[in-house]
Design a protein around this motif. Structure first.
Motif, mmCIF file in Angstrom:
data_model
loop_
_atom_site.group_PDB
_atom_site.id
_atom_site.type_symbol
_atom_site.label_atom_id
_atom_site.label_comp_id
_atom_site.label_asym_id
_atom_site.label_seq_id
_atom_site.Cartn_x
_atom_site.Cartn_y
_atom_site.Cartn_z
ATOM 1 N N ASP A 1 5.731 8.444 12.414
ATOM 2 C CA ASP A 1 4.240 8.308 12.083
ATOM 3 C C ASP A 1 3.516 7.420 13.057
ATOM 4 O O ASP A 1 2.617 7.651 13.621
ATOM 5 C CB ASP A 1 4.187 8.082 10.693
ATOM 6 C CG ASP A 1 4.526 9.240 9.856
ATOM 7 O OD1 ASP A 1 3.944 10.164 9.805
ATOM 8 O OD2 ASP A 1 5.615 8.910 9.025
ATOM 9 N N ILE B 222 -1.716 0.303 8.443
ATOM 10 C CA ILE B 222 -2.117 0.788 7.250
ATOM 11 C C ILE B 222 -3.321 1.916 7.566
ATOM 12 O O ILE B 222 -3.079 2.893 6.981
ATOM 13 C CB ILE B 222 -2.491 -0.357 6.131
ATOM 14 C CG1 ILE B 222 -1.199 -0.697 5.572
ATOM 15 C CG2 ILE B 222 -3.225 0.589 5.110
ATOM 16 C CD1 ILE B 222 -1.293 -1.954 4.645
ATOM 17 N N THR B 223 -4.189 1.298 8.256
ATOM 18 C CA THR B 223 -5.460 2.077 8.698
ATOM 19 C C THR B 223 -4.884 3.486 9.442
ATOM 20 O O THR B 223 -5.647 4.567 9.050
ATOM 21 C CB THR B 223 -6.362 1.252 9.368
ATOM 22 O OG1 THR B 223 -6.888 0.128 8.792
ATOM 23 C CG2 THR B 223 -7.774 2.120 10.021
ATOM 24 N N LEU C 294 -2.105 5.191 9.006
ATOM 25 C CA LEU C 294 -1.508 5.723 8.189
ATOM 26 C C LEU C 294 -2.469 6.554 7.029
ATOM 27 O O LEU C 294 -2.280 7.722 6.721
ATOM 28 C CB LEU C 294 -0.426 4.997 7.310
ATOM 29 C CG LEU C 294 0.825 4.286 8.170
ATOM 30 C CD1 LEU C 294 1.506 3.326 7.303
ATOM 31 C CD2 LEU C 294 1.734 5.467 8.769
ATOM 32 N N GLU C 295 -3.529 5.545 6.446
ATOM 33 C CA GLU C 295 -4.335 6.430 5.889
ATOM 34 C C GLU C 295 -5.425 7.319 6.561
ATOM 35 O O GLU C 295 -6.182 8.055 5.800
ATOM 36 C CB GLU C 295 -5.478 5.146 5.237
ATOM 37 C CG GLU C 295 -4.809 4.262 4.349
ATOM 38 C CD GLU C 295 -5.586 3.069 3.700
ATOM 39 O OE1 GLU C 295 -5.261 2.502 2.639
ATOM 40 O OE2 GLU C 295 -6.469 2.637 4.572
ATOM 41 N N ARG C 296 -5.510 7.272 7.730
ATOM 42 C CA ARG C 296 -6.667 8.007 8.393
ATOM 43 C C ARG C 296 -5.515 9.001 9.595
ATOM 44 O O ARG C 296 -5.568 8.702 10.670
ATOM 45 C CB ARG C 296 -7.688 7.434 9.140
ATOM 46 C CG ARG C 296 -8.487 6.667 8.186
ATOM 47 C CD ARG C 296 -9.462 5.812 9.015
ATOM 48 N NE ARG C 296 -10.106 6.544 9.868
ATOM 49 C CZ ARG C 296 -11.265 6.071 10.589
ATOM 50 N NH1 ARG C 296 -11.395 4.612 10.994
ATOM 51 N NH2 ARG C 296 -11.909 6.847 11.323
ATOM 52 N N PRO C 297 -4.802 9.986 9.081
ATOM 53 C CA PRO C 297 -3.976 10.549 10.073
ATOM 54 C C PRO C 297 -4.702 11.171 11.250
ATOM 55 O O PRO C 297 -4.265 11.258 12.322
ATOM 56 C CB PRO C 297 -3.474 11.716 9.320
ATOM 57 C CG PRO C 297 -3.992 11.718 7.909
ATOM 58 C CD PRO C 297 -4.543 10.443 7.783
ATOM 59 N N ARG D 154 1.061 -1.143 0.014
ATOM 60 C CA ARG D 154 -0.083 0.012 0.015
ATOM 61 C C ARG D 154 0.854 1.384 0.071
ATOM 62 O O ARG D 154 0.524 2.330 -0.623
ATOM 63 C CB ARG D 154 -0.889 0.009 1.262
ATOM 64 C CG ARG D 154 -1.725 1.388 1.442
ATOM 65 C CD ARG D 154 -2.775 1.472 0.325
ATOM 66 N NE ARG D 154 -3.411 2.730 0.566
ATOM 67 C CZ ARG D 154 -3.095 3.762 0.315
ATOM 68 N NH1 ARG D 154 -1.883 3.970 -0.309
ATOM 69 N NH2 ARG D 154 -3.803 4.961 0.479
ATOM 70 N N TYR D 155 2.054 1.084 0.563
ATOM 71 C CA TYR D 155 2.967 2.340 0.634
ATOM 72 C C TYR D 155 4.343 1.930 0.196
ATOM 73 O O TYR D 155 5.226 1.417 1.169
ATOM 74 C CB TYR D 155 2.887 3.002 2.389
ATOM 75 C CG TYR D 155 1.671 3.565 2.560
ATOM 76 C CD1 TYR D 155 1.566 5.026 2.394
ATOM 77 C CD2 TYR D 155 0.698 3.072 3.435
ATOM 78 C CE1 TYR D 155 -0.035 5.823 2.681
ATOM 79 C CE2 TYR D 155 -0.606 3.652 3.629
ATOM 80 C CZ TYR D 155 -0.744 4.951 3.275
ATOM 81 O OH TYR D 155 -2.035 5.898 3.729
#
Length: 411
Positions: free
Chosen positions: A302, A360-361, A363-366, A259-260
């Motif tokens: 992060d 990932i969740t 990272l996708e929702r800062p 994903r990243y």
């Protein structure tokens, strides 16, 4: 009649407080020094560590710091000949034994605080004063986990160590006024293994929320640029940490990079082994070794990750990241002993796929990640400060603020 001073015995010099056991021993020692004069007997792992004796002198009334220099193979041979755990042989010292005898014969000591089970061997059988044993973790259970090793000779060694160390832990607890473990699960586990022990209780690890605060430092520039950036911190010659970063680098990161693709995994901590250094060959992985201050790295990350498959007690690395208002993704083992709520103040993930998906969740929702980090900070401020963790220490030591009262079992 016993004296009023405290004898503090630790397997490692409490300074600098830069790893889990030293963080705990340093704060306990400083708290004890507020109750009565403290005399410290301990080991230094290296000349570099021994140089921190000056810091110890600021807290201790007197001290004996012994350089730990016995090679592990020699300790192993001694342990086999004596029929004892290697953990005891590795820390046997005639110099420290003689110093302890002199301290006790002087009549000044009213209570002994043993930090880590290896140090119980220095308490003579004749001691009748108050004895508090801080095992921190159930080390014998850790060696039972190690005994799953695929190599037959290592399985035998670990099983032997687990069996003999369990006997030593039970022996110490049977004579102690109080036996301390770092969490309720560890205390319950130990109680099931030491039926003759009295007064087993949990005394948790805390966190210095003033030092570990989001605005206390600037982010390290070494984590700028392509990302996102994931961080693991810890002593990197410690087998559970080695297993954790190997798992993260080889099994979880490839899933996250689907994903990243530019995701970066940073491993920060002292004494990385060759196996850890080799992980730098993995895509997006960086091994930084020891750093002067872990806080800038936490500030820049992060997400902090703790994918441990073997963990005893409370993980300081998790508390530090939470105090810095970072979202933490932790395995169930790494989250044990921390009463944070999954999905609110911490994120708990089991297998590799779940660990990757939950990371990932975030990272996708800062905005979700920031909310969890903020809640994590509020949690440690309200519940995990060192004053709260050590509030019962005066009573455990039999202190009224003017010294110790000795053991309730003393004649």
């Amino acid at each position: 009649m016993p004296g009023s001073d405290i004898l503090f015995l630790a397997h490692r010099l409490p300074f600098p407080p830069d790893r889990g056991d030293r963080i705990r021993s340093c704060h306990v020692l400083q708290a004890l020094a507020q109750l009565a004069p403290v005399h410290v007997g301990c080991f230094a792992d290296s000349e570099e560590d021994a140089a921190y004796g000056a810091e110890l002198d600021k807290v201790a009334q007197s001290s004996c710091v012994v350089r730990k220099s016995k090679p592990l193979p020699m300790a192993g041979i001694e342990a086999l000949l004596r029929g004892e755990p290697v953990s005891l042989s590795a820390y046997r010292s005639n110099e420290l034994s003689r110093w302890v005898d002199r301290m006790l014969s002087g009549g000044r000591i009213g209570a002994i605080y043993v930090f880590s089970g290896q140090m119980g061997q220095f308490v003579p059988a004749s001691w009748k004063g108050r004895l508090v044993v801080d095992l921190v973790d159930v080390d014998s259970a850790k060696f039972e986990e190690y005994a799953r090793d695929p190599m037959p000779y290592r399985r035998w060694l670990f099983r032997r160590e687990a069996r003999l160390l369990s006997r030593e832990e039970a022996r110490l607890a049977a004579r102690a006024d109080h036996t301390l473990l770092v969490s309720e699960p560890e205390a319950e586990l130990f109680a099931s293994r030491a039926p003759d022990a009295r007064n087993i209780r949990a005394m948790g690890n805390g966190i210095d929320t003033v030092r570990f605060a989001p605005d206390s430092v600037d982010p390290t520039p070494e984590m700028k640029g392509k990302g996102p950036h994931l961080l693991f911190t810890g002593q990197m010659d410690y087998p559970p940490n080695i297993t954790a970063v190997t798992r993260m680098a080889r099994e979880i990161m490839p899933l996250i990079q689907l994903r990243y693709p530019q995701a970066q995994f940073h491993i920060v901590g002292r004494a990385p082994t060759p196996a850890v250094l080799a992980l730098a060959l993995q895509s997006g992985c960086h091994v930084h070794g020891a750093v002067p201050d872990i806080r800038p790295w936490l500030r820049a990350a992060d997400v902090a990750v703790a994918p441990l498959t073997l963990a005893r007690g409370v993980q300081n690395k998790v508390l530090q990241a939470m105090a810095m208002a970072k979202p933490v993704v932790a395995s169930p083992q790494a989250a044990t002993g921390i009463a944070a709520e999954d999905g609110k103040q911490i994120v708990v993930a089991g297998d590799n796929r779940q660990f990757a998906v939950r990371t990932i969740t975030l990272l996708e929702r800062p905005e979700r990640a920031r909310a969890i980090g903020t809640a994590a900070r509020e949690f440690v401020e309200s519940q995990q400060g060192w004053p709260a963790m050590l509030a019962e220490l005066p009573g455990l030591m039999g202190c009224d603020g003017k010294g110790t009262e000795g053991s309730r079992n003393a004649a």
